[in-house]
Design an enzyme around this catalytic site. Structure first.
Site, short mmCIF file in Angstrom:
data_model
loop_
_atom_site.label_atom_id
_atom_site.label_comp_id
_atom_site.label_asym_id
_atom_site.label_seq_id
_atom_site.Cartn_x
_atom_site.Cartn_y
_atom_site.Cartn_z
N GLY A 15 52.27 11.20 -16.56
CA GLY A 15 51.65 12.50 -16.24
C GLY A 15 52.60 13.41 -15.47
O GLY A 15 53.74 13.05 -15.17
N GLN A 87 41.34 9.58 -15.19
CA GLN A 87 40.75 10.59 -16.07
C GLN A 87 40.70 11.81 -15.15
O GLN A 87 39.82 11.92 -14.30
CB GLN A 87 39.37 10.13 -16.53
N THR A 129 41.64 13.56 -3.92
CA THR A 129 41.65 14.94 -4.43
C THR A 129 40.73 15.87 -3.64
O THR A 129 39.70 15.44 -3.09
CB THR A 129 41.18 14.94 -5.91
N GLU A 131 38.74 17.78 -4.92
CA GLU A 131 37.42 17.79 -5.59
C GLU A 131 36.39 16.98 -4.81
O GLU A 131 35.19 17.15 -4.98
CB GLU A 131 37.53 17.23 -7.01
N TYR A 152 33.90 13.47 -11.67
CA TYR A 152 35.29 13.20 -11.25
C TYR A 152 35.37 13.10 -9.73
O TYR A 152 35.90 12.14 -9.17
CB TYR A 152 36.20 14.33 -11.76
N LYS A 156 36.20 9.66 -7.48
CA LYS A 156 37.33 9.65 -6.55
C LYS A 156 36.86 9.40 -5.12
O LYS A 156 37.53 8.74 -4.34
CB LYS A 156 38.10 10.98 -6.64
N HIS A 183 47.77 21.11 -7.78
CA HIS A 183 49.23 21.25 -7.79
C HIS A 183 49.70 21.33 -9.23
O HIS A 183 49.29 20.55 -10.08
CB HIS A 183 49.90 20.14 -7.00
O1 F7E Z 1 40.42 24.30 -13.14
C1 F7E Z 1 38.41 27.32 -13.73
C2 F7E Z 1 37.68 26.01 -13.55
O2 F7E Z 1 40.95 22.49 -14.75
C3 F7E Z 1 40.63 25.16 -12.05
C4 F7E Z 1 42.84 18.53 -11.51
O3 F7E Z 1 44.21 18.23 -11.36
O4 F7E Z 1 42.85 19.85 -9.50
C5 F7E Z 1 42.53 19.88 -10.90
O5 F7E Z 1 41.15 20.15 -11.09
C6 F7E Z 1 39.54 26.20 -12.01
C7 F7E Z 1 38.12 25.64 -12.14
O6 F7E Z 1 41.62 22.25 -12.31
C8 F7E Z 1 39.08 27.74 -17.28
O7 F7E Z 1 36.28 26.18 -13.71
C9 F7E Z 1 38.28 28.94 -15.65
O8 F7E Z 1 37.31 26.29 -11.20
O9 F7E Z 1 42.84 23.82 -13.74
P1 F7E Z 1 41.51 23.19 -13.57
P2 F7E Z 1 40.53 21.59 -11.35
O10 F7E Z 1 39.25 21.40 -12.03
O11 F7E Z 1 40.50 22.37 -10.09
C10 F7E Z 1 42.12 18.87 -8.73
C11 F7E Z 1 42.63 18.94 -7.32
C12 F7E Z 1 42.17 17.52 -9.34
O12 F7E Z 1 42.15 16.51 -8.64
C13 F7E Z 1 42.01 17.45 -10.83
O13 F7E Z 1 42.44 16.18 -11.33
O14 F7E Z 1 39.69 27.07 -13.14
N1 F7E Z 1 38.61 27.72 -15.13
N2 F7E Z 1 38.56 28.96 -16.97
C14 F7E Z 1 39.11 26.96 -16.11
N3 F7E Z 1 39.58 25.70 -16.08
C15 F7E Z 1 40.06 25.19 -17.25
N4 F7E Z 1 40.56 23.94 -17.25
N5 F7E Z 1 40.04 25.91 -18.42
C16 F7E Z 1 39.55 27.19 -18.50
O15 F7E Z 1 39.55 27.82 -19.55
#
Ligand code: F7E
Length: 341
Positions: A15, A87, A129, A131, A152, A156, A183
């Site tokens: 990763g 995951q 995390t 989260e 998730y 965690k 990050h």
């Molecule tokens: O989403 C919003 C979404 O999927 C960030 C993982 O590494 O960091 C990561 O988790 C934000 C959220 O990361 C889209 O709703 C809007 O609010 O890039 P993300 P995440 O969910 O914050 C934490 C620290 C971890 O531990 C996790 O493993 O962006 N968002 N529109 C979207 N997100 C995605 N993926 N796609 C969109 O189209």
């Protein structure tokens, strides 16, 4: 007298974080082993040169398979284990909650059991995390209560409480949680929002794509550079006593800010039109380049993450080197260069 080279086992080596950490530990003189799960995608994508120069050794296995974990720790005989396998997609955890719990929670339990049999003095880093904070009010630090809202975050958090805090207190295991905020890097998977934005906008700039779609533009995240964060992981395991640390920049931005910054780095002037699910972004010529798709919204959202990493700064002497603007720029530059070939 020649000192014995330290050995590290990285789960999740293929990763984003695993690949940066492998490079970092190889440069420090470690023997590096990586647990690699069989998939149909290329496991070497981020690690080709380290693998072909025999600087890292791959061991087949995954977090669901105790026998494979046992074999991995017997081969690597690790002084340090970095548990980065997960995951890791928060959105997907709502549709695959069992798999998320199986890998992110039970997987750590299996790993600890096997690792302690081979070397009870092993030092273990657990990728926790932000989260886990979920709806706790920002800024979040090691003292903040946990209120996860996703499967998730829940998996965690259980891993953190039962296996990190629990095994440290009950079994005297050397294990630390790095509570890392988001990050990113050019090596980030394209299903995460930052890389989705930089990759899509770079394609639009080069005329390879017309538009793209996002979900919630208002979510606020504390985005740092993955290359800085892996250093904090290593620093934690060098302390005499195991402790948990928040790792973050202390600066938070919305997804919308990220889009604007990335578009600016490409000299695309965007304007926003409409509201809610009908909101659009257009370029200077009036062409729609971004629209909202409700399928990218999550059933529950973490609204606002902003980390307070003063403990890591004070105790570890760690601080982030790459700031938000620079992070966006380096991701954009990478995507432009790669796509232009
Ligand atoms: O989403 C919003 C979404 O999927 C960030 C993982 O590494 O960091 C990561 O988790 C934000 C959220 O990361 C889209 O709703 C809007 O609010 O890039 P993300 P995440 O969910 O914050 C934490 C620290 C971890 O531990 C996790 O493993 O962006 N968002 N529109 C979207 N997100 C995605 N993926 N796609 C969109 O189209």
């Amino acid at each position: 007298m020649k000192l014995k080279r330290k050995s590290a086992l990285i789960t999740g080596i293929t990763g984003q974080d695993g690949s940066y950490l492998a490079e970092f530990l190889v440069a420090k003189g470690y023997k590096v082993y990586g647990l690699v799960r069989r998939t149909s995608t290329d496991p070497l994508a981020r690690l080709e040169s380290l693998y072909f120069s025999h600087k890292v050794t791959f061991i087949n296995g995954n977090m669901r398979d105790s026998a494979a974990l046992q074999r991995a720790v017997e081969i690597a005989k690790p002084d340090e284990i970095y548990n980065l396998a997960a995951q890791s997609d928060v959105g997907i955890s709502f549709t695959c909650p069992e798999e998320t719990m199986e890998v992110n929670y039970h997987g750590l339990g299996r790993l600890l059991y096997e690792a302690m049999k081979v070397n009870p003095k092993v030092r273990i880093y657990q990728a926790s995390t932000s989260e886990m904070f979920g709806r706790s009010k920002p800024p979040q630090s090691e003292k903040t209560d946990f209120h996860p809202v996703s499967p998730y975050g829940e998996a965690k958090l259980r891993a953190h409480l039962d296996y990190v805090v629990g095994y440290r207190e009950k079994h005297g295991l050397y294990i630390c949680s790095g509570i890392l905020f988001n990050h990113e890097s050019p090596r980030r998977g394209k299903h995460f929002v930052t890389r989705k934005i930089t990759h899509s906008l770079a394609k639009i700039k080069l005329g390879l794509q017309d538009k793209f779609e996002l979900g919630n533009l208002e979510a606020k995240r504390d985005w740092g550079f993955a290359g800085d964060y892996i250093e904090a992981m290593w620093m934690m395991l060098q302390k005499p006593m195991p402790e948990d640390f928040v790792v973050a920049t202390g600066e938070s931005h919305t997804v919308r800010d990220f889009v604007e910054e990335a578009a600016g780095a490409l000299n695309i002037k965007i304007s926003w039109h409409g509201k809610g699910l009908r909101e659009l972004a257009k370029d200077e010529g009036g062409k729609v380049i971004l629209s909202i798709n409700k399928s990218f919204f999550r059933p529950e959202e973490v609204v606002y993450l902003l980390g307070n990493s003063s403990k890591a700064r004070k105790v570890l002497g760690w601080k982030p080197k790459v700031k938000f603007k620079e992070l966006v720029k380096l991701m954009i530059e990478h995507d432009l260069k790669n796509l232009a070939h």
